[in-house]
Scaffold this motif. Sequence first.
Motif, PDB file in Angstrom:
ATOM      1  N   GLY B  36      -2.303   1.023  -3.524  1.00  0.00           N
ATOM      2  CA  GLY B  36      -3.751   1.033  -3.320  1.00  0.00           C
ATOM      3  C   GLY B  36      -4.240   2.196  -2.479  1.00  0.00           C
ATOM      4  N   CYS B  37      -3.309   2.895  -1.819  1.00  0.00           N
ATOM      5  CA  CYS B  37      -3.694   4.026  -0.967  1.00  0.00           C
ATOM      6  C   CYS B  37      -3.619   5.318  -1.771  1.00  0.00           C
ATOM      7  CB  CYS B  37      -2.778   4.121   0.248  1.00  0.00           C
ATOM      8  SG  CYS B  37      -3.184   5.534   1.297  1.00  0.00           S
ATOM      9  N   ALA B  65      -7.886  -3.470   3.627  1.00  0.00           N
ATOM     10  CA  ALA B  65      -7.771  -4.609   4.555  1.00  0.00           C
ATOM     11  C   ALA B  65      -6.352  -5.172   4.531  1.00  0.00           C
ATOM     12  CB  ALA B  65      -8.793  -5.684   4.174  1.00  0.00           C
ATOM     13  N   GLU B  66      -5.768  -5.242   3.342  1.00  0.00           N
ATOM     14  CA  GLU B  66      -4.410  -5.779   3.207  1.00  0.00           C
ATOM     15  C   GLU B  66      -3.409  -4.904   3.955  1.00  0.00           C
ATOM     16  OE1 GLU B  66      -3.560  -7.101  -0.843  1.00  0.00           O
ATOM     17  OE2 GLU B  66      -1.473  -6.455  -0.489  1.00  0.00           O
ATOM     18  N   SER B  67      -3.599  -3.589   3.869  1.00  0.00           N
ATOM     19  CA  SER B  67      -2.651  -2.687   4.539  1.00  0.00           C
ATOM     20  C   SER B  67      -2.648  -2.925   6.047  1.00  0.00           C
ATOM     21  CB  SER B  67      -2.985  -1.226   4.235  1.00  0.00           C
ATOM     22  OG  SER B  67      -4.032  -0.773   5.071  1.00  0.00           O
ATOM     23  N   THR B  73       2.527  -1.851   9.482  1.00  0.00           N
ATOM     24  CA  THR B  73       1.300  -1.249  10.011  1.00  0.00           C
ATOM     25  C   THR B  73       0.968  -1.835  11.377  1.00  0.00           C
ATOM     26  OG1 THR B  73       0.494  -1.089   7.739  1.00  0.00           O
ATOM     27  CG2 THR B  73      -1.121  -0.749   9.484  1.00  0.00           C
ATOM     28  N   VAL B  74       1.123  -3.163  11.498  1.00  0.00           N
ATOM     29  CA  VAL B  74       0.822  -3.829  12.776  1.00  0.00           C
ATOM     30  C   VAL B  74       1.717  -3.253  13.881  1.00  0.00           C
ATOM     31  CG1 VAL B  74       0.915  -6.044  13.997  1.00  0.00           C
ATOM     32  CG2 VAL B  74      -0.076  -5.924  11.691  1.00  0.00           C
ATOM     33  N   ALA B  75       2.993  -2.993  13.530  1.00  0.00           N
ATOM     34  CA  ALA B  75       3.915  -2.422  14.529  1.00  0.00           C
ATOM     35  C   ALA B  75       3.469  -1.014  14.932  1.00  0.00           C
ATOM     36  CB  ALA B  75       5.332  -2.397  13.965  1.00  0.00           C
TER      37      ALA B  75
END
Lengths: 101, 101
Positions: B36-37, B65-67, B73-75
């Motif tokens: 999606g990117c 939003a999903e990414s 990504t959170v890390a």
Amino acid sequence: MSKFAMYAKFKAQPGQRDALARILLEAAEQCESEQGCELYIVNASDEDPDIIWVTELWSDAEAHAESLRNEDTVALIGRARPLIAGVEPIKLRPLGGKGFQ
Amino acid sequence: MSKFAMYAKFKAQPGQRDALARILLEAAEQCESEQGCELYIVNASDEDPDIIWVTELWSDAEAHAESLRNEDTVALIGRARPLIAGVEPIKLRPLGGKGFQ
């Protein structure tokens, strides 16, 4: 030479954003045949109904400067000028990422 | 669904721009495997030594939003946070142009 990137922020005269966007999309079509132009994406602001942002990526700053001297570009700028209330360029030095070769 | 574009403006803590840019380039590498990117280009401001702009283009807002919920990504966000003084997103609706399919 390093690549050159820019966000060009256009403020349209009231009610003229769509007309201005059409001219900028014509400029994007001209870029299709310009080897030095890698990205020229026309975007409407989500937040301000008078604002357009153009995402530009060029092989180098000279390719960008040269495109501004192209007579087709000069003609488009002449047509766009009455629709524009202001332009603000944000000049960038691209470092890398997806979509950047 | 229409595509989603964004310029993400990061202000780094003083002296931390290069370290922040390295983490954002890691995020760009993660994007290579995210369908999606479409664009994730990391740029240094030419004018302000603390500013980085990321040029993002996604297949739609949901892909973006999903990414952000992806654990890698959170890390990365966790590692970047201490280096960041502020973030300002400019949300866009892409209309077309070179490099936009």
